[in-house]
Design an enzyme around this catalytic site. Sequence first.
Site, PDB file in Angstrom:
ATOM      1  N   ASP A 114      74.557  66.200  28.322  1.00 19.91           N
ATOM      2  CA  ASP A 114      73.152  66.521  28.825  1.00 19.91           C
ATOM      3  C   ASP A 114      72.588  65.054  28.600  1.00 19.91           C
ATOM      4  OD1 ASP A 114      73.525  69.193  29.120  1.00 19.91           O
ATOM      5  OD2 ASP A 114      73.096  69.694  27.280  1.00 19.91           O
ATOM      6  N   ASP A 131      71.842  72.060  34.888  1.00 24.79           N
ATOM      7  CA  ASP A 131      71.429  73.240  34.334  1.00 24.79           C
ATOM      8  C   ASP A 131      70.201  73.110  35.322  1.00 24.79           C
ATOM      9  OD1 ASP A 131      72.801  73.154  32.185  1.00 24.79           O
ATOM     10  OD2 ASP A 131      71.599  71.765  31.071  1.00 24.79           O
TER      11      ASP A 131
END
Length: 160
Positions: A114, A131
Amino acid sequence: MLYALFSIAALGLLALDQWVKHYVTLYIPLGDARPLWPGVVELCTVHNYGAAWSSFSGSRWLLVAVTSVIVLAVLALLLRRTVRHPLGLAACFLVIAGGVGNILDRVRLGYVVDMFHFEFWPSYPVFNVADICIVCGAVLGVIYYLWFYEKYDKRERRHG
């Protein structure tokens, strides 16, 4: 024709996801941050061993299995031509692109990379391109289902 265009877009988003993950892994040490849009978004390298908000942390293969089932179910909707409206197609292809992007990380690395962090909302979790695809696809999917499915794609059941 729409399937081809959305497939190309999904592959492009998947490639972008993998490229950004590779870039931050190479140029931003784990835990460090660099401003992307000062005061709004910064890039930082985080290893997420779970799902959203690190839920199910350490359940790598469960997350791979669940995500794979979701991707395959959405793919089945496309192959059966259940979804034909462009908004529904966009939603499906976004979910597939994002799901595959995170599956690749979990299988290859054991975690998801991430990198996007809202500076103005410190408690919001760090997230990635995959995401973003999943969330946008889910939101578009709800809009499609509530306002377009009934009118454009619902098939009449045969009586009798």
